[in-house]
Design a protein around this motif. Structure first.
Motif, PDB file in Angstrom:
ATOM      1  N   THR A 106      49.414  65.311  40.333  1.00 32.81           N
ATOM      2  CA  THR A 106      48.342  64.479  40.894  1.00 32.81           C
ATOM      3  C   THR A 106      48.683  62.991  40.826  1.00 32.81           C
ATOM      4  O   THR A 106      48.259  62.224  41.688  1.00 32.81           O
ATOM      5  N   ARG A 107      49.477  62.605  39.848  1.00 37.69           N
ATOM      6  CA  ARG A 107      49.864  61.196  39.733  1.00 37.69           C
ATOM      7  C   ARG A 107      50.703  60.784  40.943  1.00 37.69           C
ATOM      8  O   ARG A 107      50.473  59.726  41.544  1.00 37.69           O
ATOM      9  N   ILE A 108      51.648  61.630  41.339  1.00 41.05           N
ATOM     10  CA  ILE A 108      52.500  61.319  42.492  1.00 41.05           C
ATOM     11  C   ILE A 108      51.664  61.270  43.760  1.00 41.05           C
ATOM     12  O   ILE A 108      51.819  60.370  44.587  1.00 41.05           O
ATOM     13  N   VAL A 112      51.124  58.087  46.372  1.00 38.63           N
ATOM     14  CA  VAL A 112      51.350  58.175  47.820  1.00 38.63           C
ATOM     15  C   VAL A 112      50.097  57.736  48.557  1.00 38.63           C
ATOM     16  O   VAL A 112      50.161  56.944  49.509  1.00 38.63           O
ATOM     17  N   LEU A 113      48.945  58.208  48.121  1.00 40.68           N
ATOM     18  CA  LEU A 113      47.687  57.833  48.746  1.00 40.68           C
ATOM     19  C   LEU A 113      47.445  56.329  48.635  1.00 40.68           C
ATOM     20  O   LEU A 113      47.068  55.669  49.617  1.00 40.68           O
TER      21      LEU A 113
END
Length: 120
Positions: A106-108, A112-113
């Motif tokens: 979720t961190r990646i 990206v978001l």
């Protein structure tokens, strides 16, 4: 005396007759979602009615083991024996299903978001 009446969905031929008395396929590589593709070339002559029907189902495109069992109205275990026989004779080719995507970190995804939002 009248012959006994068949119940709806009851088969005329017992499953062990369809598989020549075998209860296990020659291969243990088949899963419910394994895709079956009819091979080009081998003639259907000499195949049992169930194997011929299985081949007819797979000719237009790939079907899963579960779908074929449903169409044939046979237990999956019986269907797997038939499929293994057809693989051994070169009539069927199998393909593993496309694996489902694994959830990413979720961190990646958040980075990206955030990066996309900063560009808009």
């Amino acid at each position: 005396m009248t012959p006994p009446r068949r119940r709806p969905g009851e088969r005329l031929v017992r499953a062990y007759v369809v598989t020549d008395g075998r209860s296990y396929p020659s291969r243990n590589t088949l899963d419910l979602v394994t895709l079956l593709i009819a091979a080009e070339g081998p003639p259907l002559t000499g195949l049992s009615p169930e194997k011929r029907r299985l081949m007819e189902l797979c000719r237009p495109g790939a079907l899963s083991v579960a779908e074929v069992a449903g169409h044939l109205e046979l237990p999956v275990s019986v269907t797997k024996v038939l499929i293994a026989d057809l693989m051994d004779s070169g009539h069927l080719v199998t393909r593993a299903p496309i694996p489902s995507a694994r959830p990413s970190d979720t961190r990646i995804l958040q980075e990206v978001l955030d990066g996309l939002r900063s560009r808009l």
